[in-house]
Design a protein around this motif. Sequence first.
Motif, PDB file in Angstrom:
ATOM      1  N   LYS A  20       1.456  -0.258  11.849  1.00 46.81           N
ATOM      2  CA  LYS A  20       0.676  -1.543  11.976  1.00 46.81           C
ATOM      3  C   LYS A  20       0.375  -1.823  13.466  1.00 46.81           C
ATOM      4  O   LYS A  20      -0.775  -2.190  13.838  1.00 46.81           O
ATOM      5  N   GLY A  32      11.390  -1.861   8.898  1.00 46.91           N
ATOM      6  CA  GLY A  32      10.105  -1.523   8.959  1.00 46.91           C
ATOM      7  C   GLY A  32       9.435  -1.015   7.924  1.00 46.91           C
ATOM      8  O   GLY A  32       8.141  -0.638   7.827  1.00 46.91           O
ATOM      9  N   ILE A  69       0.705  -0.943  -0.088  1.00 45.32           N
ATOM     10  CA  ILE A  69       0.042   0.061   0.126  1.00 45.32           C
ATOM     11  C   ILE A  69       0.955   1.273   0.036  1.00 45.32           C
ATOM     12  O   ILE A  69       1.777   1.319   0.668  1.00 45.32           O
ATOM     13  N   LYS A 112      10.462  -3.879   3.461  1.00 43.79           N
ATOM     14  CA  LYS A 112      11.429  -4.498   2.162  1.00 43.79           C
ATOM     15  C   LYS A 112      11.093  -5.934   2.179  1.00 43.79           C
ATOM     16  O   LYS A 112      11.086  -6.238   0.740  1.00 43.79           O
TER      17      LYS A 112
HETATM   18  N1  LIG Z   1       3.496  -0.728   2.156  1.00 46.08           N
HETATM   19  C1  LIG Z   1       3.022  -1.598   2.723  1.00 46.08           C
HETATM   20  N2  LIG Z   1       1.537  -1.862   2.614  1.00 46.08           N
HETATM   21  C2  LIG Z   1       1.163  -2.881   3.466  1.00 46.08           C
HETATM   22  N3  LIG Z   1       1.760  -3.304   4.628  1.00 46.08           N
HETATM   23  C3  LIG Z   1       3.298  -2.795   4.656  1.00 46.08           C
HETATM   24  C4  LIG Z   1       3.796  -2.018   3.836  1.00 46.08           C
HETATM   25  N4  LIG Z   1       4.973  -1.952   4.383  1.00 46.08           N
HETATM   26  C5  LIG Z   1       5.169  -2.613   5.354  1.00 46.08           C
HETATM   27  N5  LIG Z   1       4.067  -3.414   5.548  1.00 46.08           N
HETATM   28  C6  LIG Z   1       3.896  -4.397   6.741  1.00 46.08           C
HETATM   29  O1  LIG Z   1       4.532  -3.947   7.680  1.00 46.08           O
HETATM   30  C7  LIG Z   1       5.576  -4.948   8.302  1.00 46.08           C
HETATM   31  C8  LIG Z   1       6.894  -4.733   8.284  1.00 46.08           C
HETATM   32  O2  LIG Z   1       7.201  -4.906   6.972  1.00 46.08           O
HETATM   33  P1  LIG Z   1       8.581  -5.635   6.566  1.00 46.08           P
HETATM   34  O3  LIG Z   1       8.493  -5.950   5.089  1.00 46.08           O
HETATM   35  O4  LIG Z   1       9.037  -6.822   7.673  1.00 46.08           O
HETATM   36  O5  LIG Z   1       9.724  -4.550   6.783  1.00 46.08           O
HETATM   37  P2  LIG Z   1      11.038  -4.624   6.710  1.00 46.08           P
HETATM   38  O6  LIG Z   1      11.681  -5.685   6.118  1.00 46.08           O
HETATM   39  O7  LIG Z   1      11.544  -3.329   5.795  1.00 46.08           O
HETATM   40  O8  LIG Z   1      11.723  -4.330   8.303  1.00 46.08           O
HETATM   41  C9  LIG Z   1       4.743  -6.039   7.876  1.00 46.08           C
HETATM   42  O9  LIG Z   1       3.868  -6.641   8.480  1.00 46.08           O
HETATM   43  C10 LIG Z   1       4.342  -5.694   6.354  1.00 46.08           C
HETATM   44  O10 LIG Z   1       3.479  -6.557   5.868  1.00 46.08           O
END
Ligand SMILES: Nc1ncnc2c1ncn2[C@@H]1O[C@H](COP(=O)(O)OP(=O)(O)O)[C@@H](O)[C@H]1O
Length: 536
Positions: A434, A244, A214, A247
């Motif tokens: 979240k 967060g 999103i 990625k």
């Molecule tokens: N653009 C986005 N749309 C929907 N959910 C997201 C988005 N960005 C992050 N999230 C949610 O936030 C949380 C952290 O994302 P994550 O991919 O683990 O981040 P990172 O790997 O950068 O630390 C997850 O639960 C993910 O599903």
Amino acid sequence: MPLNLKLKLLFTDRIGIVADVAALIAENSLNIISMEVERKDNRAEVWLEAENSEHTPVREDVFRMLGKIPDLREISFVRTLPHEERENRFRVVLDNISDGVISVDRDGNITIINRIARKILNCENSEVIGKEIKSLNLSDPTILECLNGKRFTNVKKNLINRKGRFQFFATGRPINDSSGRIMGAVEIGKDMKEIKMLAQSVSQPDFVTFSEFIGESPSVSEAISFAQKIAVTDSVVSIRGESGTGKELFAGAIHSESGREGAFVPVNCAALPESLLESELFGYVGGAFTGAGKQGKSGLFETASNGTVFLDEIGEMPPGPQAKMLRVIQERKVRRIGGTKEIPVNARIITATNRNLEQLVKKKQFREDLYYRINVLPIHIPPLRERGEDIPILAEHFLFQLGTRLGKDAQFLTKTALNKLCRHNWPGNVRELKNVIERAAILCDAEQIGADHILFSFEVGKSMEGMKNRIHPVGSDSHSLRALLDVYEKQIVTEALEKSDSIRKAAKFLGISHTTLMNKLKKHSVTMQKKAGFSS
Ligand SMILES: Nc1ncnc2c1ncn2[C@@H]1O[C@H](COP(=O)(O)OP(=O)(O)O)[C@@H](O)[C@H]1O
Ligand SMILES: [Mg+2]
């Protein structure tokens, strides 16, 4: 060939319009092919298609001829009649669904055959419409049984023709007219391959697509459209962004978009000690080291055959695995630990880090050659504080997700709650958002979530203080549930007694029997304060 006449006539409504039109048309040796009438308020629209087998009628003659009909207000030539438009629309819909549809009239002549059915049956529309279905030489034309009232649902069928072999689930129904008589039948076929793909997509829990990532801010839109462009290539992708920011989700979406059939295999390079990371990534042969099983083990690069290996937190990868990774990327081959056989690697590699790789290279903590190898397609996901416009849609997305999960009714954020979210700096990025939304949705029972329910982590401690007082009532230093409940019980019966003027009334107030209350009073050594007129 003479052209047909297509007309729209507008009348002030009265009885006998259709008869007048039909009579005039016949008088002028024209043949009516179709006529539709629609009444609106006090107007009647007549749509007409007529032909003259010898010559195309002259416009002026037609106007003169029909102009004589009383109450005619307007007359115009049209290209398509309403029923043709309805049919066209119907055909477009039918041709764009993924199931095959074929229907026959009561004599078994084909009336409809959509694009997928034509493909499965290997025929053109024009050649089969109106023909008997028997002429298609189907091995089991079960649709004909529906003309006798039979119905069937999801019957497995096989069909082999010049175009190949088709397997599908067929469902057949008779078509009844308003008085219940069978006027034809329809059969719908669902392609087995498509069903399998759908089943796979719903059974894979981490199957994410860009529609679930999103964000509408320019920076996110740009990252998505770049990723969509390069998804199908084999090049290494390097996703950069604070913790967060999404990625891992983004990497998963690239994998889906790539159309690769293999698995998406995430590995957290920071979570495993060096030796374990190597054996996880590359696998080992039997007896390669103490503790290695007899049969050996395949590595994640093998598991992700035709898929994607997601190397999360690659900045934390120790030097040993870094050297091996360099080889994997350069030669597209792995060797299991202790083994000599070279196993080809066709997994796509996506890396992610929140570290400044350039600085790590300078400090010699990350190999420069590996840095260049993984930095082929860099994608930056900006922190949430730099794309405030994404906060409302992300919040709404998480609320919706959560509502579905908790089986709650839809909840909404008030304007003040949204303002509070938008003013926050989001050091934990989308993950933090979240969590905040999740907390709010759980704490709030109402449909509207107000600012009071939006608690950032530094506020959670404060609001828990109140909870703690409730959990640890004065007079208790125990943590056991039994002991805490006892303290509560004593408080409650004492209060009830103070408020009532008899034990009986107190018992009634508490919804328990007189004896039960007497026992509880004894247990907690609560004695009655004598009041005037007190009776038990
Ligand atoms: N653009 C986005 N749309 C929907 N959910 C997201 C988005 N960005 C992050 N999230 C949610 O936030 C949380 C952290 O994302 P994550 O991919 O683990 O981040 P990172 O790997 O950068 O630390 C997850 O639960 C993910 O599903
Ligand atoms: Mg992560």
